[in-house]
Design a protein around this motif. Sequence first.
Motif, mmCIF file in Angstrom:
data_model
loop_
_atom_site.group_PDB
_atom_site.id
_atom_site.type_symbol
_atom_site.label_atom_id
_atom_site.label_comp_id
_atom_site.label_asym_id
_atom_site.label_seq_id
_atom_site.Cartn_x
_atom_site.Cartn_y
_atom_site.Cartn_z
ATOM 1 N N ARG A 1 0.747 -1.061 0.052
ATOM 2 C CA ARG A 1 -0.005 -0.035 -0.073
ATOM 3 C C ARG A 1 0.856 1.235 -0.117
ATOM 4 N N ASP B 1 -12.763 9.916 1.086
ATOM 5 C CA ASP B 1 -13.393 8.669 0.456
ATOM 6 C C ASP B 1 -12.649 8.373 -0.811
ATOM 7 N N GLN B 2 -12.690 9.442 -1.586
ATOM 8 C CA GLN B 2 -12.191 9.330 -2.770
ATOM 9 C C GLN B 2 -10.513 9.009 -3.054
ATOM 10 N N ALA C 1 -8.991 7.263 -0.491
ATOM 11 C CA ALA C 1 -9.082 5.964 -0.066
ATOM 12 C C ALA C 1 -9.487 5.055 -1.097
ATOM 13 N N ARG C 2 -9.982 5.135 -2.100
ATOM 14 C CA ARG C 2 -10.443 4.162 -3.295
ATOM 15 C C ARG C 2 -9.533 4.298 -4.523
ATOM 16 N N ARG D 1 -4.885 2.156 -2.927
ATOM 17 C CA ARG D 1 -5.310 2.013 -1.756
ATOM 18 C C ARG D 1 -4.506 2.845 -0.563
ATOM 19 N N ARG E 1 -3.595 11.431 -7.102
ATOM 20 C CA ARG E 1 -3.592 10.328 -7.810
ATOM 21 C C ARG E 1 -2.347 10.507 -8.676
#
Length: 273
Positions: A55, A86-87, A89-90, A94, A264
């Motif tokens: 991770r 939340d975004q 984490a997805r 991860r 990202r």
Amino acid sequence: AGGQVWLHPGVMPGSAPALMEVQVRKGGTVGRALLQRGQRDALQVRLDRDLPLQRARLDLVFLVDATGSMADEIDKLKRSMRSMADQIARLPSRPDTCFALVAYRDRGDAFFVRAHDFGKDLDAFQRSLGALQAGGGGDYPEALNEALHTAVHRLSWRGDGATRLVVLVADAPPHLDYGAPYYDDDMQGALARGIKLFAVGASGLDPTGEYVFRQAAQYTGGRFVFLTYAKADDPSSGPGRETAHDVGNYSVESLDRLVVRLVREELARRPAG
């Protein structure tokens, strides 16, 4: 790299060991091969299956100007923080994310610099963010120098291998008449520690502030971006596509999507595995 190797002799009757079993273990995966006595060729051992990806570790700091003119931007952060988390984490990696908050105003205000150190408890982080109110200020420059110094040197950044990001949201340059610390020293400190600064310019940021934001972002490998509004110079006018900055050909997205996109892109730069 990072695995373990065992050698097990295979004994032939009446002779010295002729074969050695080589066992390689990493991350719960085991590979085996035989090494013959006197063999000089390199021995290749293939693991039975692909190793699971580790991770990503993400240390994410929100560095926020909390003076009176920043009420709308602070409210945007409060409303979108859960969605951002939340975004993030997805995302495909991860990420194991720690959040920190550094808020600042100026001398003579209710507080000068206030920090919430890194933690994985998003609820605790949101309580600190939720308690933050815009106020004070007075003159135009603010205590950005001191706040950046706190973010770079006084937070509990994790060790090597973590992606380290600071998201600055502000609408004013630093006071350059207070003496040390100075932002240019701390942007060098950030670069040395692998910390990238993403500077988000809010409405009202003057050319001096934009220069400082662009300089610090570029030096640390980050990026300068800016908020847009329905009316370019009026944050209270609501969401829109207008900006007072001298830029062109820019795209517009919500603050939470912007932060998630920047995260990202940074996590995608990590070496595979």
